[in-house]
Design an enzyme around this catalytic site. Structure first.
Site, PDB file in Angstrom:
ATOM      1  N   GLN A 283      15.545  16.168  29.673  1.00 46.02           N
ATOM      2  CA  GLN A 283      14.235  15.951  29.064  1.00 46.02           C
ATOM      3  C   GLN A 283      13.819  17.078  28.119  1.00 46.02           C
ATOM      4  O   GLN A 283      12.899  16.907  27.336  1.00 46.02           O
ATOM      5  CB  GLN A 283      13.172  15.761  30.151  1.00 46.02           C
ATOM      6  CG  GLN A 283      13.371  14.489  30.952  1.00 46.02           C
ATOM      7  CD  GLN A 283      12.328  14.369  32.019  1.00 46.02           C
ATOM      8  OE1 GLN A 283      12.512  14.838  33.132  1.00 46.02           O
ATOM      9  NE2 GLN A 283      11.206  13.756  31.670  1.00 46.02           N
TER      10      GLN A 283
ATOM     11  N   GLY B 104       8.469  16.316  38.548  1.00 43.53           N
ATOM     12  CA  GLY B 104       9.894  16.514  38.338  1.00 43.53           C
ATOM     13  C   GLY B 104      10.206  16.633  36.855  1.00 43.53           C
ATOM     14  O   GLY B 104       9.511  16.042  36.020  1.00 43.53           O
TER      15      GLY B 104
ATOM     16  N   HIS C 163      17.938  10.649  35.461  1.00 47.01           N
ATOM     17  CA  HIS C 163      17.910  11.303  34.145  1.00 47.01           C
ATOM     18  C   HIS C 163      19.246  11.972  33.837  1.00 47.01           C
ATOM     19  O   HIS C 163      19.756  11.879  32.720  1.00 47.01           O
ATOM     20  CB  HIS C 163      16.805  12.363  34.067  1.00 47.01           C
ATOM     21  CG  HIS C 163      15.477  11.835  33.666  1.00 47.01           C
ATOM     22  ND1 HIS C 163      15.255  11.159  32.481  1.00 47.01           N
ATOM     23  CD2 HIS C 163      14.271  11.899  34.278  1.00 47.01           C
ATOM     24  CE1 HIS C 163      13.984  10.816  32.392  1.00 47.01           C
ATOM     25  NE2 HIS C 163      13.360  11.255  33.474  1.00 47.01           N
TER      26      HIS C 163
ATOM     27  N   CYS D  65       6.811   9.004  33.615  1.00 49.41           N
ATOM     28  CA  CYS D  65       7.823   9.956  33.182  1.00 49.41           C
ATOM     29  C   CYS D  65       7.261  10.779  32.031  1.00 49.41           C
ATOM     30  O   CYS D  65       6.600  10.234  31.144  1.00 49.41           O
ATOM     31  CB  CYS D  65       9.064   9.185  32.744  1.00 49.41           C
ATOM     32  SG  CYS D  65      10.410  10.215  32.150  1.00 49.41           S
ATOM     33  N   LEU D  66       7.523  12.077  32.043  1.00 49.12           N
ATOM     34  CA  LEU D  66       7.045  12.947  30.973  1.00 49.12           C
ATOM     35  C   LEU D  66       7.672  12.596  29.625  1.00 49.12           C
ATOM     36  O   LEU D  66       7.121  12.945  28.582  1.00 49.12           O
ATOM     37  CB  LEU D  66       7.329  14.415  31.317  1.00 49.12           C
ATOM     38  CG  LEU D  66       6.525  14.968  32.490  1.00 49.12           C
ATOM     39  CD1 LEU D  66       7.074  16.324  32.934  1.00 49.12           C
ATOM     40  CD2 LEU D  66       5.052  15.081  32.128  1.00 49.12           C
TER      41      LEU D  66
ATOM     42  N   HIS E 237      14.666   9.724  40.796  1.00 45.30           N
ATOM     43  CA  HIS E 237      14.213   9.584  39.400  1.00 45.30           C
ATOM     44  C   HIS E 237      14.873  10.655  38.525  1.00 45.30           C
ATOM     45  O   HIS E 237      15.403  10.354  37.451  1.00 45.30           O
ATOM     46  CB  HIS E 237      12.682   9.704  39.357  1.00 45.30           C
ATOM     47  CG  HIS E 237      12.081   9.643  37.989  1.00 45.30           C
ATOM     48  ND1 HIS E 237      11.296   8.589  37.574  1.00 45.30           N
ATOM     49  CD2 HIS E 237      12.124  10.499  36.936  1.00 45.30           C
ATOM     50  CE1 HIS E 237      10.888   8.813  36.322  1.00 45.30           C
ATOM     51  NE2 HIS E 237      11.378   9.970  35.930  1.00 45.30           N
ATOM     52  N   GLU E 238      14.853  11.902  38.998  1.00 43.33           N
ATOM     53  CA  GLU E 238      15.433  13.000  38.208  1.00 43.33           C
ATOM     54  C   GLU E 238      16.955  12.910  38.156  1.00 43.33           C
ATOM     55  O   GLU E 238      17.561  13.184  37.116  1.00 43.33           O
ATOM     56  CB  GLU E 238      14.991  14.362  38.766  1.00 43.33           C
ATOM     57  CG  GLU E 238      13.488  14.591  38.751  1.00 43.33           C
ATOM     58  CD  GLU E 238      12.806  14.293  37.424  1.00 43.33           C
ATOM     59  OE1 GLU E 238      13.398  14.551  36.353  1.00 43.33           O
ATOM     60  OE2 GLU E 238      11.671  13.781  37.449  1.00 43.33           O
TER      61      GLU E 238
END
Length: 185
Positions: free
Chosen positions: A65, A60, A157, A110-111, A153-154
Site C-alpha cells: 500500500q 492494518g 494485500h 481499506c486505506l 485482509h493484510e
C-alpha cells in the site's frame, strides 16, 4: 512519517503484485519502513494527530500500500479481550484456520480504497499464523474475530488481492455457509 499521500490507491499496479519474501537481518531502510507503517496506524487512531495530518483511521497497513513489494504488514488494534495488539509481521503465513467463517456485517474498508464497497467479505473466524518480527524472531499467534479478519485482509494485500475480490458479485450480501457475522462494538 507516512501520510495519506504516500498510500497508493486502487488501480495502481503494485496493489495487484505479489510481494517478495524478505531476508534477515533487515536493512536499516526496511526496519525504518516497518516502524513507519506501524506508527502510521498509531497516529491514525489518535484523533488530534489524525486531524492535524489528515490521516484516515486504519488498523492494518501492508507494504504494497505504500508502493513497496516487501512481504510485511503492520497491525494496530484491540483483540477480543480488549488488549492492544500492535505488531509488524514479516513473511507472514496462516498455518491453520477454522472451518467456520466470519465477516464484518458492515463490510470491510481499506486505506487504498476511497469508496464504500458494500458486501460481505468471507474470512476464517480463527487462524493460527506465523511471522517474523523486525528482529528476525519467529512468532506464532492465534487470532479470532477482528484481529483474524485484519490479518487475512493484510495478507491478501501481500498476494495482490483486494478485499472486494472476495465479495459475491451477484449477491454481495448473500449468506456465507458456516459463517457468523462479527460485529465491532
Amino acid at each position: 512519517m507516512i501520510l495519506m499521500e504516500h498510500i497508493i490507491r486502487e488501480g495502481h499496479p503494485t496493489l495487484r503484485t505479489r510481494a517478495e519474501e524478505m531476508t534477515f537481518p533487515l536493512t536499516a531502510g526496511d526496519r525504518q519502513l516497518a516502524e513507519n507503517m506501524l506508527q502510521y496506524l498509531i497516529n491514525s487512531q489518535n484523533p488530534e494527530i489524525a486531524e492535524q495530518y489528515g490521516l484516515r483511521g486504519g488498523i492494518g497497513l501492508a507494504a504494497n500500500q505504500i508502493n513497496s513489494l516487501k512481504r510485511m504488514f503492520a497491525l494496530h488494534l484491540e483483540d477480543e479481550k480488549g488488549e492492544q495488539l500492535s505488531l509488524v509481521a514479516i513473511n507472514p503465513k496462516i498455518v491453520s484456520h477454522s472451518v467456520e467463517k466470519t465477516y464484518l456485517s458492515g463490510g470491510e474498508g481499506c486505506l487504498s480504497v476511497d469508496r464504500n464497497v458494500p458486501g460481505y467479505v468471507p474470512r476464517y473466524a480463527r487462524i493460527t499464523a506465523k511471522f517474523f518480527t523486525i528482529d528476525g524472531e519467529e512468532q506464532k499467534i492465534r487470532l479470532i474475530g477482528l484481529p483474524a479478519i485484519a490479518f487475512q485482509h493484510e495478507l491478501d494485500h501481500l498476494n495482490g488481492v483486494m478485499f472486494y475480490d472476495r465479495i459475491n458479485e451477484e449477491d454481495p450480501f448473500a449468506s456465507i455457509p458456516d459463517a457468523a457475522p462479527f460485529d465491532r462494538e
